[in-house]
Design an enzyme around this catalytic site. Structure first.
Site, PDB file in Angstrom:
ATOM      1  N   CYS A 188      -9.117  21.249  72.795  1.00 45.40           N
ATOM      2  CA  CYS A 188      -8.394  21.889  71.639  1.00 45.40           C
ATOM      3  C   CYS A 188      -7.057  20.833  71.954  1.00 45.40           C
ATOM      4  O   CYS A 188      -6.603  20.596  72.749  1.00 45.40           O
ATOM      5  CB  CYS A 188      -8.032  23.431  71.669  1.00 45.40           C
ATOM      6  SG  CYS A 188      -7.068  23.963  72.817  1.00 45.40           S
ATOM      7  N   CYS A 231      -9.071  25.127  76.890  1.00 38.78           N
ATOM      8  CA  CYS A 231      -8.381  25.340  75.621  1.00 38.78           C
ATOM      9  C   CYS A 231      -7.296  26.396  75.609  1.00 38.78           C
ATOM     10  O   CYS A 231      -7.410  27.001  76.846  1.00 38.78           O
ATOM     11  CB  CYS A 231      -9.583  25.874  74.742  1.00 38.78           C
ATOM     12  SG  CYS A 231      -9.297  25.823  72.988  1.00 38.78           S
ATOM     13  N   CYS A 290      -0.869  20.085  81.930  1.00 36.28           N
ATOM     14  CA  CYS A 290      -1.792  20.769  82.958  1.00 36.28           C
ATOM     15  C   CYS A 290      -1.434  20.897  84.360  1.00 36.28           C
ATOM     16  O   CYS A 290      -0.436  20.255  84.818  1.00 36.28           O
ATOM     17  CB  CYS A 290      -3.117  20.123  82.866  1.00 36.28           C
ATOM     18  SG  CYS A 290      -3.832  20.037  81.283  1.00 36.28           S
TER      19      CYS A 290
END
Length: 174
Positions: A88, A12, A96
């Site tokens: 989220c 998140c 990422c």
């Protein structure tokens, strides 16, 4: 499935509420099959007090919990993850890091309880709702027959779990 626990990372943005809740829930419902971790792209300066309160209410340990950067888990010395779930929408939309070991990934979006404004009760209710939504998904995840599923089938089932959100469809991915 190996005798070793599978490593599950929940991401998140702030790593102060939803991902922290999920980290502890996967260990509770995983019955030793999983090790839970959590991190954020822009971690807060600490775990949200209401997240800690909800974990305490559920009898889950909170000692040692802290907001962590996802960089800790992309480092060569980090444990290799088997699964990485974003919880989220902000983290799901970010680029990422490359995770060692090519873990299976899915988005399990949960409304941000920390963004709820209103009375103390309304904010507490939001944290409890996030906890219950994550708990439902993690129970389904932990009950999957990992040893019997082919990778493509497992990937599909893990992604389906992330779409469970209302009480009307809580059993549909099982």
């Amino acid at each position: 499935m190996s005798d070793q626990p599978l490593n599950v990372l929940f991401l998140c943005t702030g790593n102060s509420a939803r991902s922290i809740l999920a980290e502890k829930l996967v260990e509770r419902w995983g019955d030793g099959k999983f090790r839970g971790f959590s991190a954020g792209s822009h971690p807060k300066h600490g775990v949200h007090p209401r997240a800690l309160a909800v974990l305490d209410e559920a009898g889950l340990p909170t000692a040692g919990l802290r907001s962590k950067s996802w960089d800790e888990f992309a480092a060569p010395s980090a444990p290799v993850m088997d699964f990485v779930f974003t919880v989220c929408d902000d983290a799901a939309g970010e680029v990422c890091p490359i995770w060692p070991g090519q873990p299976m990934t899915a988005h399990w979006g949960v409304p941000d309880p920390a963004s709820v404004t209103g009375s103390d009760l309304e904010r507490t209710v939001a944290f409890r709702a996030a906890f219950r939504m994550l708990e439902t998904r993690i129970k389904l995840f932990a009950s999957l027959p990992f040893a019997k599923l082919e990778q493509a089938s497992l990937r599909r089932r893990v992604q389906e779990i992330g779409r469970i959100g209302s009480s009307a469809d809580e059993g549909s991915a099982a």
